[in-house]
Design an enzyme around this catalytic site. Sequence first.
Site, PDB file in Angstrom:
ATOM      1  N   LYS A  80      38.021  64.403  31.653  1.00 40.60           N
ATOM      2  CA  LYS A  80      38.025  63.013  31.205  1.00 40.60           C
ATOM      3  C   LYS A  80      37.851  62.925  29.689  1.00 40.60           C
ATOM      4  CE  LYS A  80      35.869  59.727  33.566  1.00 40.60           C
ATOM      5  NZ  LYS A  80      34.786  58.827  34.073  1.00 40.60           N
ATOM      6  N   GLU A  83      24.975  44.534  32.005  1.00 38.28           N
ATOM      7  CA  GLU A  83      26.308  44.092  31.581  1.00 38.28           C
ATOM      8  C   GLU A  83      26.804  42.980  32.504  1.00 38.28           C
ATOM      9  OE1 GLU A  83      29.205  44.619  33.447  1.00 38.28           O
ATOM     10  OE2 GLU A  83      28.289  45.771  35.068  1.00 38.28           O
ATOM     11  N   GLU A 107      36.156  42.757  35.187  1.00 37.49           N
ATOM     12  CA  GLU A 107      37.299  43.652  35.057  1.00 37.49           C
ATOM     13  C   GLU A 107      38.554  42.814  34.804  1.00 37.49           C
ATOM     14  OE1 GLU A 107      37.697  46.890  37.805  1.00 37.49           O
ATOM     15  OE2 GLU A 107      35.583  46.783  38.348  1.00 37.49           O
ATOM     16  N   GLY A 160      35.591  41.869  46.385  1.00 34.91           N
ATOM     17  CA  GLY A 160      35.531  43.323  46.396  1.00 34.91           C
ATOM     18  C   GLY A 160      35.153  43.796  45.014  1.00 34.91           C
ATOM     19  N   CYS A 217      31.142  45.682  41.703  1.00 37.88           N
ATOM     20  CA  CYS A 217      29.840  45.030  41.519  1.00 37.88           C
ATOM     21  C   CYS A 217      29.344  44.264  42.741  1.00 37.88           C
ATOM     22  CB  CYS A 217      29.903  44.086  40.316  1.00 37.88           C
ATOM     23  SG  CYS A 217      30.124  44.942  38.741  1.00 37.88           S
ATOM     24  N   LYS A 267      41.440  42.652  42.401  1.00 34.80           N
ATOM     25  CA  LYS A 267      41.801  41.505  41.584  1.00 34.80           C
ATOM     26  C   LYS A 267      42.904  41.952  40.637  1.00 34.80           C
ATOM     27  CE  LYS A 267      39.171  40.349  38.090  1.00 34.80           C
ATOM     28  NZ  LYS A 267      38.022  39.964  37.231  1.00 34.80           N
TER      29      LYS A 267
END
Length: 439
Positions: A35, A151, A155, A260, A263, A324
Amino acid sequence: MHVAMIGTGYVGLVSGACFADFGHTVVCVDKDERKIQALRQGIMPIYEPGLEDLVDRNVRQGRLSFSTELSPAVENADAVFIAVGTPSRRGDGHADLSYVYAATREIAAKCKGFTVVVTKSTVPVGTGDQVESISREVAPDAEISVVSNPEFLREGAAIEDFKRPDRIVIGTDDERARAVMTELYRPLFINSSPLLFTSRRTSELIKYAANAFLATKITFINELADLCERVGANVQDVSRGIGLDNRIGSKFLHAGPGYGGSCFPKDTLALTRTAQEAGAPLRIVETVVGVNDARKTAMARKVVNALGGNVKGATVALLGLTFKPNTDDMRDAPSIAIVNSLLDKGAKIRAYDPEGVHEARKVLPEEVFYAENAYDCAKDADVLVIVTEWDAFRALDFGLLKTTLKQPIVVDLRNVYRPQDMEALGFTYESVGRPNLVH
């Protein structure tokens, strides 16, 4: 200021890039070498609008870097953010804090001088106390102040949310830590973003309370949508009618297949477990969790009913798989339950998503066929189902779809289109919480 961001997942990467864009020097640390190597090459591990350009700009200007080595990043940092995953623990639904505590031990061993250690990950009430205890155990003489700074990023709109937040919640009673956090977020003062200073435990609870309340609004309107279908009312008008009351507000009152993502599912579950153990059970939130789980499979039944009660051997075309739009996140996406339920009933699944196919392949059964576009997805399908309201699905060519589909049936789980328009186009159309004009 110098910032170390431990974790390059959704929260860590977005937060680190935004802090760098404020002018701070940020090192994002992750143990995943592949990553980190990809990030150094400008390859993002997630899809988030604007993130690639933001990262590229700050890397070129020398404010943002990526490393697998924690020591140098922490030793030079004024603030170290813990932004590692806190998934639901198997078996009991509690947040798995093993990554948080492991990061804490490594950080404490490397801190030099006064350092603010910030829990950015979503953690249950009292986690900061444990982080402080571990830090003292590992490094008794270190000057470490543990702060909670949850936070609130959506998204698909995370960069905007970070730079123009409704509020910045900071949990600390330490004046030196308060000064550091104030300086970190000073660029946001121009936008009049309020800093809310609270105790650490209060800050931790605010995050869970916010997500639980929003999840409750979603579930409330979804249940009302079911009632609307039974009595011939229109849930969109109901939503508008109650949302215009500023005590209620219009956001999160859009009926659909359930919530969904990364979070709401895990946070509502973790909150109910915390509340049960504290002897103050949250019955409303417990019900929300159960209703939302049932909601997803209920959407599969809506598809079955649109095909006369039997989908065995039928081809179902699904438009949208992510939970989403504007993200590739498949975590707890309603599409997962819908796909599995339809496959169990003997249907064949064709699917298309603009960004989520790579992640979908990891969580959906191998039988799913992934199409190249919406029209390829609809080819010879018995029914077209809109699962996620991507912009690309808001102006479909229904003339073309009518010739592509085996039969003109559309199940719109996001109420993107109007029943009267679909009737005029000659489609049998099912939506959520609205009277159906064509059967």
